[in-house]
Design a protein around this motif. Structure first.
Motif, short mmCIF file in Angstrom:
data_model
loop_
_atom_site.label_atom_id
_atom_site.label_comp_id
_atom_site.label_asym_id
_atom_site.label_seq_id
_atom_site.Cartn_x
_atom_site.Cartn_y
_atom_site.Cartn_z
N TYR A 1 -3.96 11.91 -72.37
CA TYR A 1 -3.35 11.74 -71.20
C TYR A 1 -1.83 11.23 -71.24
CZ TYR A 1 -1.80 10.52 -66.62
OH TYR A 1 -0.99 10.02 -65.16
N ASN A 2 -1.79 9.90 -71.69
CA ASN A 2 -0.45 9.36 -71.73
C ASN A 2 0.38 9.85 -73.01
OD1 ASN A 2 -0.56 6.78 -70.10
ND2 ASN A 2 -2.55 6.73 -71.15
N GLN A 3 -0.35 10.41 -74.14
CA GLN A 3 0.24 10.65 -75.12
C GLN A 3 1.19 12.07 -74.76
OE1 GLN A 3 -2.64 9.81 -75.41
NE2 GLN A 3 -2.65 8.29 -77.29
N ASN A 4 0.56 13.22 -73.82
CA ASN A 4 1.09 14.16 -73.45
C ASN A 4 2.17 13.95 -72.49
OD1 ASN A 4 -0.98 15.78 -74.82
ND2 ASN A 4 -2.39 15.87 -72.77
N VAL A 5 2.14 12.86 -71.58
CA VAL A 5 3.55 12.54 -71.02
C VAL A 5 4.54 12.21 -71.78
CG1 VAL A 5 4.18 11.16 -69.24
CG2 VAL A 5 1.91 12.04 -69.02
N ILE A 6 4.31 11.37 -72.65
CA ILE A 6 5.37 10.91 -73.49
C ILE A 6 5.96 12.18 -74.45
CG2 ILE A 6 5.86 9.22 -75.53
CD1 ILE A 6 5.41 7.99 -72.75
N LYS A 7 5.06 12.78 -74.89
CA LYS A 7 5.63 14.01 -75.66
C LYS A 7 6.43 14.92 -74.93
CE LYS A 7 3.90 17.83 -78.68
NZ LYS A 7 2.51 18.70 -78.96
N PHE A 8 5.93 15.24 -73.64
CA PHE A 8 6.64 16.07 -72.83
C PHE A 8 8.13 15.49 -72.30
CE2 PHE A 8 7.75 17.38 -68.58
CZ PHE A 8 7.92 18.78 -68.66
N LEU A 9 8.23 14.03 -72.31
CA LEU A 9 9.48 13.22 -71.81
C LEU A 9 10.36 13.55 -72.97
CD1 LEU A 9 11.22 11.49 -70.30
CD2 LEU A 9 9.80 9.52 -71.14
N LYS A 10 9.94 13.28 -74.39
CA LYS A 10 10.74 13.64 -75.41
C LYS A 10 11.23 14.94 -75.62
CE LYS A 10 8.33 9.70 -78.15
NZ LYS A 10 7.50 9.51 -79.17
N GLU A 11 10.62 15.89 -75.04
CA GLU A 11 11.18 17.22 -75.22
C GLU A 11 12.18 17.45 -74.36
OE1 GLU A 11 7.45 19.53 -74.69
OE2 GLU A 11 6.89 19.32 -76.73
N GLN A 12 12.13 16.81 -73.29
CA GLN A 12 13.00 17.07 -72.18
C GLN A 12 14.25 15.97 -72.18
OE1 GLN A 12 12.50 19.75 -69.92
NE2 GLN A 12 10.48 20.06 -70.98
N ALA A 13 14.13 15.00 -72.62
CA ALA A 13 15.24 13.86 -72.41
C ALA A 13 16.12 14.03 -73.67
CB ALA A 13 14.73 12.61 -72.20
N ASP A 14 17.27 13.38 -73.52
CA ASP A 14 18.28 13.25 -74.60
C ASP A 14 18.37 11.67 -74.86
OD1 ASP A 14 18.88 15.81 -74.60
OD2 ASP A 14 20.49 15.62 -73.20
N GLU A 15 18.62 11.39 -76.15
CA GLU A 15 18.80 10.09 -76.49
C GLU A 15 19.58 9.17 -75.77
OE1 GLU A 15 22.43 10.75 -79.78
OE2 GLU A 15 20.37 10.01 -80.37
N ASN A 16 20.35 9.51 -74.71
CA ASN A 16 21.30 8.71 -74.07
C ASN A 16 20.62 8.63 -72.55
OD1 ASN A 16 23.25 8.31 -76.08
ND2 ASN A 16 24.32 10.10 -75.55
N ASP A 17 19.67 9.29 -72.25
CA ASP A 17 19.18 9.31 -70.92
C ASP A 17 18.43 8.01 -70.54
OD1 ASP A 17 20.16 11.68 -70.32
OD2 ASP A 17 18.20 12.68 -71.09
N ARG A 18 18.16 7.56 -69.44
CA ARG A 18 17.60 6.40 -69.01
C ARG A 18 16.11 6.82 -68.37
NH1 ARG A 18 19.92 2.17 -71.17
NH2 ARG A 18 18.56 0.96 -69.77
N PHE A 19 15.09 5.90 -68.69
CA PHE A 19 13.85 5.99 -68.22
C PHE A 19 13.37 4.94 -67.42
CE2 PHE A 19 14.17 9.12 -71.20
CZ PHE A 19 14.05 8.81 -72.42
N TYR A 20 12.71 5.17 -66.18
CA TYR A 20 12.16 4.36 -65.25
C TYR A 20 10.68 4.64 -65.31
CZ TYR A 20 17.00 3.61 -63.36
OH TYR A 20 18.37 3.21 -62.98
N VAL A 21 10.08 3.62 -66.00
CA VAL A 21 8.73 4.03 -66.36
C VAL A 21 7.52 3.18 -65.36
CG1 VAL A 21 6.86 3.95 -68.20
CG2 VAL A 21 9.29 4.09 -68.69
N ILE A 22 6.61 4.05 -65.06
CA ILE A 22 5.60 3.45 -64.32
C ILE A 22 4.21 3.75 -64.95
CG2 ILE A 22 4.43 3.49 -61.89
CD1 ILE A 22 6.67 4.87 -60.58
N GLY A 23 3.83 2.32 -65.24
CA GLY A 23 2.51 2.41 -66.24
C GLY A 23 2.82 1.68 -67.39
N GLN A 24 1.73 0.98 -67.75
CA GLN A 24 2.18 -0.18 -68.90
C GLN A 24 2.15 0.64 -70.22
OE1 GLN A 24 -0.28 -3.71 -68.82
NE2 GLN A 24 0.10 -3.99 -66.37
N VAL A 25 1.31 1.43 -70.33
CA VAL A 25 1.23 2.49 -71.79
C VAL A 25 2.21 3.07 -72.04
CG1 VAL A 25 -0.12 4.08 -72.80
CG2 VAL A 25 -1.43 2.54 -71.50
N GLY A 26 2.86 3.80 -70.91
CA GLY A 26 4.18 4.69 -71.38
C GLY A 26 5.48 3.51 -71.36
N TYR A 27 5.29 2.47 -70.67
CA TYR A 27 6.35 1.54 -71.01
C TYR A 27 6.48 1.01 -72.24
CZ TYR A 27 9.23 -2.93 -70.06
OH TYR A 27 10.21 -3.84 -70.18
#
Length: 293
Positions: free
Chosen positions: A94-120
């Motif tokens: 579950y968490n790995q899929n979300v993080i993988k999807f985020l890395k595919e969409q985001a650039d290195e200069n984007d900001r992340f507001y993370v809800i959830g300790q695992v993803g944070y």
């Protein structure tokens, strides 16, 4: 070959683990039912708010452009991603899929507001500069937490701190599968809100708005975004519990298989030990008989 005592200890250890995985399965099942019920209870209200906005938008003047619709023309827009992950692991991929999807969409200069300790923790380990302060706490969906996130997102967008805000969450496709998806939170898509909802008639018809359409939209748009975020939080929470149920059910079945294999090995070892003891007793008795003769 392991001794029968060691095998027995391993069997008992796996049985204890199986009790934990089975308990977690039951807890996740209970949380899933509550989350679905909570979502079903509030969904009609937020659906009606979306319908209301769909009737208000056609009455908004083309100029000036409302801040919520303002798309800023920039080569490098300041983007932020509101990412919904889990507070705990043991939920399969579950968490790995979300993080993988985020890395595919985001650039290195984007900001992340993370809800959830695992993803944070995962993103903080990747690059601490990319992650905003962990301010929203747990992922359990509540209206107040969704409202706080909505207020912060709107404030950052209106102040010019951010040009685009996206929401990444896990959408349930069916009873067995779910996958991460991304929707744009701000700026709003005017065309997406334009069609008339079924049963409400012509959106450009006579609708009385007090004091005017601009003010009505200013009040209802945050509620609509609030509903988007709360719905995403609830659906992600349901997907998390469903993934944990599947993972714990699989772990329980694997533990049962391991126990059966170890039990067979334990029986063989025990039988071999008993056979050896009987053989030694018979051999000892024969030796004593030979001596007496």
């Amino acid at each position: 070959m392991p001794s029968s005592k060691l095998l027995k200890e391993r069997i008992e250890s796996i049985q204890d683990t199986m009790k934990i995985t089975n308990a977690m399965y039951l807890i996740s099942s209970s949380k899933l039912r509550k989350a679905r019920k909570n979502y079903q209870n509030v969904q009609p209200y937020f659906s009606r708010m979306r319908d209301t906005i769909s009737r208000v938008v056609p009455h908004l003047p083309e100029e000036p452009v409302h801040p919520f619709f303002h798309e800023r023309e920039k080569e490098n827009p300041r983007r932020a991603y509101l990412v919904l992950t889990a507070d705990k692991g043991m939920a399969g991929a579950y968490n790995q899929n979300v993080i993988k999807f985020l890395k595919e969409q985001a650039d290195e200069n984007d900001r992340f507001y993370v809800i959830g300790q695992v993803g944070y923790r995962a993103l903080l380990h990747k690059d601490p500069r990319l992650v905003e302060e962990f301010q929203y706490g747990a992922t359990a969906p509540t209206l107040q937490r969704a409202r706080d996130i909505t207020v912060d997102a709107i404030e950052d967008f209106k102040s010019g701190k951010l040009d685009e805000i996206y929401l990444i969450y896990t959408k349930i496709q069916n009873a067995l599968t779910s996958e991460p998806v991304m929707v744009r939170l701000l700026p709003l898509d005017r065309e997406h809100l334009q069609p008339a909802p079924k049963g409400l008639g012509d959106p450009k018809g006579e609708v009385e708005m007090m004091p005017d359409a601009w003010t009505v939209f200013e009040q209802t748009a945050p509620i609509y975004m609030h509903g988007m975020i709360f719905g995403a939080m609830t659906e992600s929470f349901c997907a998390e519990q469903s993934a944990r149920m599947t993972a714990m059910d699989s772990a329980t079945k694997s533990a049962n298989d391991m126990i059966r294999e170890l039990q067979l090995e334990y029986n063989r070892t025990r039988q071999g030990s008993i056979t050896q003891e009987i053989t030694e007793i018979i051999g000892g008795a024969a030796a004593v008989q030979d001596q007496t003769e």
